[in-house]
Write an enzyme that holds these catalytic residues in place. Structure first.
Site, PDB file in Angstrom:
ATOM      1  N   GLY A   8       0.818  -1.214   0.000  1.00 31.87           N
ATOM      2  CA  GLY A   8       0.000   0.000   0.000  1.00 31.87           C
ATOM      3  C   GLY A   8       0.842   1.248   0.000  1.00 31.87           C
ATOM      4  O   GLY A   8       2.037   1.199   0.299  1.00 31.87           O
ATOM      5  N   THR A   9       0.205   2.338  -0.311  1.00 29.66           N
ATOM      6  CA  THR A   9       0.911   3.604  -0.451  1.00 29.66           C
ATOM      7  C   THR A   9       1.442   4.100   0.889  1.00 29.66           C
ATOM      8  O   THR A   9       1.184   3.495   1.938  1.00 29.66           O
ATOM      9  CB  THR A   9      -0.023   4.638  -1.104  1.00 29.66           C
ATOM     10  OG1 THR A   9       0.731   5.779  -1.492  1.00 29.66           O
ATOM     11  CG2 THR A   9      -1.133   5.065  -0.151  1.00 29.66           C
ATOM     12  N   LYS A  14       0.139   0.018   6.574  1.00 31.70           N
ATOM     13  CA  LYS A  14       0.854  -1.276   6.442  1.00 31.70           C
ATOM     14  C   LYS A  14       1.527  -1.671   7.755  1.00 31.70           C
ATOM     15  O   LYS A  14       1.386  -2.792   8.223  1.00 31.70           O
ATOM     16  CB  LYS A  14       1.913  -1.181   5.357  1.00 31.70           C
ATOM     17  CG  LYS A  14       1.375  -0.879   3.971  1.00 31.70           C
ATOM     18  CD  LYS A  14       2.508  -0.828   2.922  1.00 31.70           C
ATOM     19  CE  LYS A  14       3.502   0.297   3.203  1.00 31.70           C
ATOM     20  NZ  LYS A  14       2.951   1.651   3.219  1.00 31.70           N
ATOM     21  N   GLN A  55      16.792   3.704  -3.455  1.00 32.53           N
ATOM     22  CA  GLN A  55      16.129   2.490  -3.968  1.00 32.53           C
ATOM     23  C   GLN A  55      16.990   1.258  -3.776  1.00 32.53           C
ATOM     24  O   GLN A  55      16.488   0.192  -3.421  1.00 32.53           O
ATOM     25  CB  GLN A  55      15.771   2.676  -5.441  1.00 32.53           C
ATOM     26  CG  GLN A  55      14.608   1.810  -5.826  1.00 32.53           C
ATOM     27  CD  GLN A  55      13.398   2.133  -4.956  1.00 32.53           C
ATOM     28  OE1 GLN A  55      13.007   3.283  -4.835  1.00 32.53           O
ATOM     29  NE2 GLN A  55      12.824   1.120  -4.295  1.00 32.53           N
ATOM     30  N   ASP A  78       6.211  -6.045   6.041  1.00 31.20           N
ATOM     31  CA  ASP A  78       5.665  -4.707   5.820  1.00 31.20           C
ATOM     32  C   ASP A  78       6.206  -4.160   4.500  1.00 31.20           C
ATOM     33  O   ASP A  78       7.383  -3.812   4.418  1.00 31.20           O
ATOM     34  CB  ASP A  78       6.121  -3.832   7.004  1.00 31.20           C
ATOM     35  CG  ASP A  78       5.806  -2.361   6.833  1.00 31.20           C
ATOM     36  OD1 ASP A  78       6.321  -1.570   7.643  1.00 31.20           O
ATOM     37  OD2 ASP A  78       5.073  -1.995   5.896  1.00 31.20           O
ATOM     38  N   ARG A  79       5.363  -4.156   3.473  1.00 31.43           N
ATOM     39  CA  ARG A  79       5.613  -3.758   2.079  1.00 31.43           C
ATOM     40  C   ARG A  79       6.334  -4.872   1.322  1.00 31.43           C
ATOM     41  O   ARG A  79       7.286  -5.482   1.809  1.00 31.43           O
ATOM     42  CB  ARG A  79       6.359  -2.416   1.929  1.00 31.43           C
ATOM     43  CG  ARG A  79       6.421  -2.027   0.458  1.00 31.43           C
ATOM     44  CD  ARG A  79       6.938  -0.632   0.173  1.00 31.43           C
ATOM     45  NE  ARG A  79       5.850   0.305  -0.030  1.00 31.43           N
ATOM     46  CZ  ARG A  79       5.786   1.481   0.595  1.00 31.43           C
ATOM     47  NH1 ARG A  79       6.685   1.820   1.480  1.00 31.43           N
ATOM     48  NH2 ARG A  79       4.776   2.307   0.360  1.00 31.43           N
ATOM     49  N   ASP A  84       8.790  -2.257  -5.023  1.00 27.56           N
ATOM     50  CA  ASP A  84      10.073  -1.553  -5.135  1.00 27.56           C
ATOM     51  C   ASP A  84      10.164  -0.836  -6.481  1.00 27.56           C
ATOM     52  O   ASP A  84      10.465   0.355  -6.571  1.00 27.56           O
ATOM     53  CB  ASP A  84      11.193  -2.601  -5.019  1.00 27.56           C
ATOM     54  CG  ASP A  84      12.472  -2.013  -4.479  1.00 27.56           C
ATOM     55  OD1 ASP A  84      12.699  -2.063  -3.264  1.00 27.56           O
ATOM     56  OD2 ASP A  84      13.234  -1.443  -5.294  1.00 27.56           O
ATOM     57  N   ILE A 142      -0.317  10.624   6.670  1.00 28.24           N
ATOM     58  CA  ILE A 142       1.085  11.091   6.665  1.00 28.24           C
ATOM     59  C   ILE A 142       1.242  12.222   7.687  1.00 28.24           C
ATOM     60  O   ILE A 142       2.203  12.253   8.469  1.00 28.24           O
ATOM     61  CB  ILE A 142       1.493  11.561   5.249  1.00 28.24           C
ATOM     62  CG1 ILE A 142       1.625  10.355   4.309  1.00 28.24           C
ATOM     63  CG2 ILE A 142       2.807  12.346   5.286  1.00 28.24           C
ATOM     64  CD1 ILE A 142       1.770  10.712   2.834  1.00 28.24           C
TER      65      ILE A 142
HETATM   66  N1  LIG Z   1      -7.039   2.223   9.321  1.00 30.40           N
HETATM   67  C1  LIG Z   1      -6.529   3.286   9.994  1.00 30.40           C
HETATM   68  N2  LIG Z   1      -7.358   4.123  10.655  1.00 30.40           N
HETATM   69  C2  LIG Z   1      -6.858   5.189  11.327  1.00 30.40           C
HETATM   70  N3  LIG Z   1      -5.546   5.499  11.401  1.00 30.40           N
HETATM   71  C3  LIG Z   1      -4.690   4.683  10.758  1.00 30.40           C
HETATM   72  C4  LIG Z   1      -5.125   3.547  10.034  1.00 30.40           C
HETATM   73  N4  LIG Z   1      -4.022   2.920   9.512  1.00 30.40           N
HETATM   74  C5  LIG Z   1      -2.964   3.647   9.899  1.00 30.40           C
HETATM   75  N5  LIG Z   1      -3.354   4.702  10.645  1.00 30.40           N
HETATM   76  C6  LIG Z   1      -2.479   5.746  11.188  1.00 30.40           C
HETATM   77  O1  LIG Z   1      -1.882   6.376  10.060  1.00 30.40           O
HETATM   78  C7  LIG Z   1      -0.469   6.568  10.263  1.00 30.40           C
HETATM   79  C8  LIG Z   1       0.313   5.730   9.244  1.00 30.40           C
HETATM   80  O2  LIG Z   1       0.129   4.361   9.547  1.00 30.40           O
HETATM   81  P1  LIG Z   1       1.294   3.309   9.201  1.00 30.40           P
HETATM   82  O3  LIG Z   1       0.855   1.987   9.739  1.00 30.40           O
HETATM   83  O4  LIG Z   1       2.611   3.857   9.616  1.00 30.40           O
HETATM   84  O5  LIG Z   1       1.213   3.291   7.597  1.00 30.40           O
HETATM   85  P2  LIG Z   1       2.296   2.754   6.536  1.00 30.40           P
HETATM   86  O6  LIG Z   1       3.164   1.754   7.255  1.00 30.40           O
HETATM   87  O7  LIG Z   1       1.451   2.139   5.455  1.00 30.40           O
HETATM   88  O8  LIG Z   1       3.045   3.940   6.066  1.00 30.40           O
HETATM   89  C9  LIG Z   1      -0.203   6.157  11.703  1.00 30.40           C
HETATM   90  O9  LIG Z   1      -0.282   7.315  12.520  1.00 30.40           O
HETATM   91  C10 LIG Z   1      -1.343   5.207  12.032  1.00 30.40           C
HETATM   92  O10 LIG Z   1      -1.683   5.246  13.419  1.00 30.40           O
HETATM   93  N1  LIG Z   2      11.712   6.306  -2.989  1.00 28.12           N
HETATM   94  C1  LIG Z   2      11.275   5.314  -2.207  1.00 28.12           C
HETATM   95  N2  LIG Z   2      10.737   5.648  -1.008  1.00 28.12           N
HETATM   96  C2  LIG Z   2      10.295   4.612  -0.261  1.00 28.12           C
HETATM   97  C3  LIG Z   2      10.369   3.264  -0.649  1.00 28.12           C
HETATM   98  N3  LIG Z   2       9.824   2.484   0.348  1.00 28.12           N
HETATM   99  C4  LIG Z   2       9.441   3.332   1.306  1.00 28.12           C
HETATM  100  N4  LIG Z   2       9.738   4.606   0.944  1.00 28.12           N
HETATM  101  C5  LIG Z   2       9.533   5.794   1.773  1.00 28.12           C
HETATM  102  C6  LIG Z   2       8.124   6.296   1.812  1.00 28.12           C
HETATM  103  C7  LIG Z   2       7.995   6.808   3.200  1.00 28.12           C
HETATM  104  O1  LIG Z   2       8.552   8.114   3.289  1.00 28.12           O
HETATM  105  C8  LIG Z   2       8.880   5.872   4.032  1.00 28.12           C
HETATM  106  C9  LIG Z   2       8.168   4.699   4.656  1.00 28.12           C
HETATM  107  O2  LIG Z   2       7.218   4.187   3.771  1.00 28.12           O
HETATM  108  P1  LIG Z   2       5.733   3.844   4.314  1.00 28.12           P
HETATM  109  O3  LIG Z   2       4.975   3.427   3.087  1.00 28.12           O
HETATM  110  O4  LIG Z   2       5.921   2.744   5.301  1.00 28.12           O
HETATM  111  O5  LIG Z   2       5.228   5.103   4.923  1.00 28.12           O
HETATM  112  O6  LIG Z   2       9.850   5.389   3.109  1.00 28.12           O
HETATM  113  C10 LIG Z   2      10.962   2.960  -1.909  1.00 28.12           C
HETATM  114  O7  LIG Z   2      11.078   1.776  -2.302  1.00 28.12           O
HETATM  115  N5  LIG Z   2      11.384   4.023  -2.638  1.00 28.12           N
END
Ligand SMILES: Nc1ncnc2c1ncn2[C@@H]1O[C@H](COP(=O)(O)OP(=O)(O)O)[C@@H](O)[C@H]1O
Ligand SMILES: Nc1nc2c(ncn2[C@H]2C[C@H](O)[C@@H](COP(=O)(O)O)O2)c(=O)[nH]1
Length: 214
Positions: A8-9, A14, A55, A78-79, A84, A142
């Protein structure tokens, strides 16, 4: 050996669902390399300079985590390594990597993907869980997580970067065919703050795993 992988984005949820799922399955969570990642803040300061190095950093760490995760059953990643290329080619399309870097990256990725089965006993995860969120939710998450270098007030051009990334994830997931996959609605399911929502998501994943494995 089997793993479940979250996709996921940025900000989709995640890491949060990785923790929930690993706890639920009594397995180990393998998180993305972020806090200890010395290249990540440099990338957000100067994407043109650091997109390629970041990367390679992520690809290397992902490959190592897959090898470790595959040593026991039901671990959670996680991811996925399949995202990638999505992330790198977005940056390349934005002019943050030159043609030589793209060629070197693509060849390295292909070689590493060919090595996956030998390195990890199995080439693909049992299940990919994609958390889909709207662009509005992505921005909110974010901001909520609060990493300084990811914030729009740090760099307003991140708006277009995030918008394009979120759009590309839809196509990426639709085309993903390396393993069984399910999609969770991250906009509607607050599995972080609602125990009921968390149970519902875990039940969906349990059901899919049961289908796959029987
Ligand atoms: N389903 C959800 N509902 C509400 N808040 C969420 C949800 N999923 C994630 N969050 C919040 O959003 C932020 C990003 O979550 P995170 O798990 O770090 O996402 P990712 O790993 O995909 O970047 C965190 O502050 C988390 O607590
Ligand atoms: N350019 C890239 N950035 C990446 C990659 N994988 C993660 N990321 C960045 C995006 C976020 O700032 C941070 C963590 O990612 P989350 O999705 O967990 O918020 O790292 C990549 O492959 N390339």
């Amino acid at each position: 050996m089997s793993v479940i992988v979250l996709a996921g984005t940025i900000g989709a949820g995640k890491s949060s669902l990785t923790a929930l799922l690993a706890n639920h399955l009594g397995s180990q969570a393998f998180y993305e390399s972020v806090e200890e990642n010395e290249v990540l803040p440099l990338f957000y300061q100067d994407p043109e300079q650091y997109a390629f190095l970041l990367q390679i950093y992520f690809l290397n760490k992902r490959f190592a985590k897959i090898k470790k995760a595959m040593q026991e059953d039901n671990n959670v990643l996680d991811r996925s390594i399949y995202e990638d290329s999505l992330l790198f080619h977005l940056n390349a399309d934005l002019g943050r990597a030159n043609d030589i870097e793209v060629r070197v990256y693509d060849e390295l990725l292909n070689n590493m993907m060919e090595e996956l089965p030998h390195a990890a006993h199995k080439k693909h995860p049992d299940l990919l869980v994609h958390i889909k969120v709207s662009f509005t939710t992505m921005l909110k998450r974010i901001q909520k997580r609060g990493r300084p270098y990811e914030q729009l007030d740090y760099d307003p051009t991140l708006y277009e970067y995030y918008q394009e990334l979120n759009k590309r994830y839809d196509t990426w997931f639709a085309n993903y065919n390396h393993s069984p996959k399910i999609q969770i609605d991250g906009d509607r399911s607050n599995f972080v703050e609602s125990p009921q929502a968390a149970q519902e998501v875990l039940a969906i994943i349990d059901k899919k795993l049961k289908e796959i494995r029987h």
